[in-house]
Write an enzyme that holds these catalytic residues in place. Structure first.
Site, PDB file in Angstrom:
ATOM      1  N   GLU A 143      84.104  78.681 -78.821  1.00  0.00           N
ATOM      2  CA  GLU A 143      84.596  78.183 -77.690  1.00  0.00           C
ATOM      3  C   GLU A 143      83.566  79.355 -76.775  1.00  0.00           C
ATOM      4  O   GLU A 143      83.202  80.087 -76.986  1.00  0.00           O
ATOM      5  CB  GLU A 143      86.083  78.921 -77.929  1.00  0.00           C
ATOM      6  CG  GLU A 143      86.746  79.420 -76.210  1.00  0.00           C
ATOM      7  CD  GLU A 143      88.138  79.652 -76.137  1.00  0.00           C
ATOM      8  OE1 GLU A 143      88.392  79.298 -75.894  1.00  0.00           O
ATOM      9  OE2 GLU A 143      88.735  80.769 -77.875  1.00  0.00           O
ATOM     10  N   GLU A 246      96.993  78.165 -73.981  1.00  0.00           N
ATOM     11  CA  GLU A 246      97.202  79.461 -74.475  1.00  0.00           C
ATOM     12  C   GLU A 246      97.243  80.484 -73.171  1.00  0.00           C
ATOM     13  O   GLU A 246      96.166  80.361 -72.015  1.00  0.00           O
ATOM     14  CB  GLU A 246      96.100  79.566 -74.982  1.00  0.00           C
ATOM     15  CG  GLU A 246      95.560  81.631 -74.933  1.00  0.00           C
ATOM     16  CD  GLU A 246      94.277  81.484 -75.803  1.00  0.00           C
ATOM     17  OE1 GLU A 246      94.069  81.776 -76.916  1.00  0.00           O
ATOM     18  OE2 GLU A 246      93.237  80.905 -74.962  1.00  0.00           O
TER      19      GLU A 246
END
Length: 273
Positions: A143, A246
């Site tokens: 990520e 998130e």
């Protein structure tokens, strides 16, 4: 319609962690993700998933000494054995939880080092981990994270992440495309989704409003439009992954604050019927 997973590390902060599974299911989520499972027995987490009809779709591998500021070990020379032990532990949890995606945090660039110096360690570690994960049918995700939230993080850009996936050369290593981080670092988010989703190298999305990292209907990004882009491309290429929520609820730890802030999700579900 994109499939949304509740991030239990951020949502429902007024509740103890183990009670957040029930709260997510009550709000209509079918899946969850979170940072780390390791403080809780795998059997306990699996029981919570079963009791609430939830699927575990993502968690992070062990990050090193989190409380001391470490944010992953993948790029760090000299920590290879610790990295490998963490992969084994993460795969044990993934098997118990029925989870097929693990995010391997890259780590911070040490003082005096360069990303080019760390790249061989990063690639070698992920090649080893990918071979281990392949035997379990697990995908490893990398990520890009913005430097405002995590100063010094090794991986920051989508193009770098996709170049690394190509260099690693393992089919089960993919990119975790967090649109919040992408907007802060690069912008032009819709075109990046169009560029990368059809490649087959995007394994998971995450969302949050920019800049405060609150609900996706707060801030500068038009998520309704971005969800339409994801839907359009998913239909074209057969992508069936998840979108992780998130974000930090704008209402904070106010009782019921997360649920009250899900108007964006209720509106999207309604318009997608």
């Amino acid at each position: 319609m994109p499939r949304f997973a509740a991030n239990l590390s951020m949502l429902y902060p007024e509740r103890p962690f183990l009670e957040r599974f029930e709260a997510a299911a009550a709000d209509g989520f079918d899946a969850v993700e979170y940072l780390f499972p390791y403080e809780h027995p795998a059997a306990e987490l699996a029981a919570r998933l079963r009791a609430n009809g939830l699927q575990q779709v993502l968690f992070n591998g062990p990050p090193g000494r989190w409380e001391q500021g470490e944010r992953g070990l993948t790029c760090l020379p000299g920590r290879e054995q610790e990295f490998r032990a963490g992969v084994v532990e993460a795969l044990r949890y993934a098997d118990a939880l029925g989870c097929t995606r693990i995010h391997m945090m890259a780590g911070l660039v040490p003082a005096g080092a360069s990303r080019d110096q760390l790249r061989p360690t990063y690639v070698a570690n992920l090649r080893w981990a990918a071979a281990e994960a392949q035997r379990s049918g697990v995908k490893l995700l990398i990520e890009p994270i913005n430097l405002r939230d995590i100063p010094g993080f090794f991986l920051n850009r989508q193009d770098d992440a996709h170049a690394l996936v190509a260099e690693i050369g393992a089919a089960n290593v993919q990119v975790q495309m967090d649109l919040y981080h992408c907007q802060i670092v690069e912008g032009d988010v819709a075109m990046k989704i169009r560029q990368y989703l059809p490649t087959g190298r995007v394994g998971h999305f995450q969302i949050a409003g920019v800049p405060q990292r609150h609900e996706p209907d707060v801030g500068e990004m038009n998520y309704d439009y971005l969800f339409e882009v994801i839907d359009e491309l998913s239909a074209q290429v057969g992508w069936d992954g998840w979108v992780g929520c998130e974000y930090r609820p704008a209402r904070g730890a106010t009782p019921g604050g997360t649920s009250e802030g899900l108007g964006w999700l209720r509106r999207w579900r309604e318009r997608s019927r």
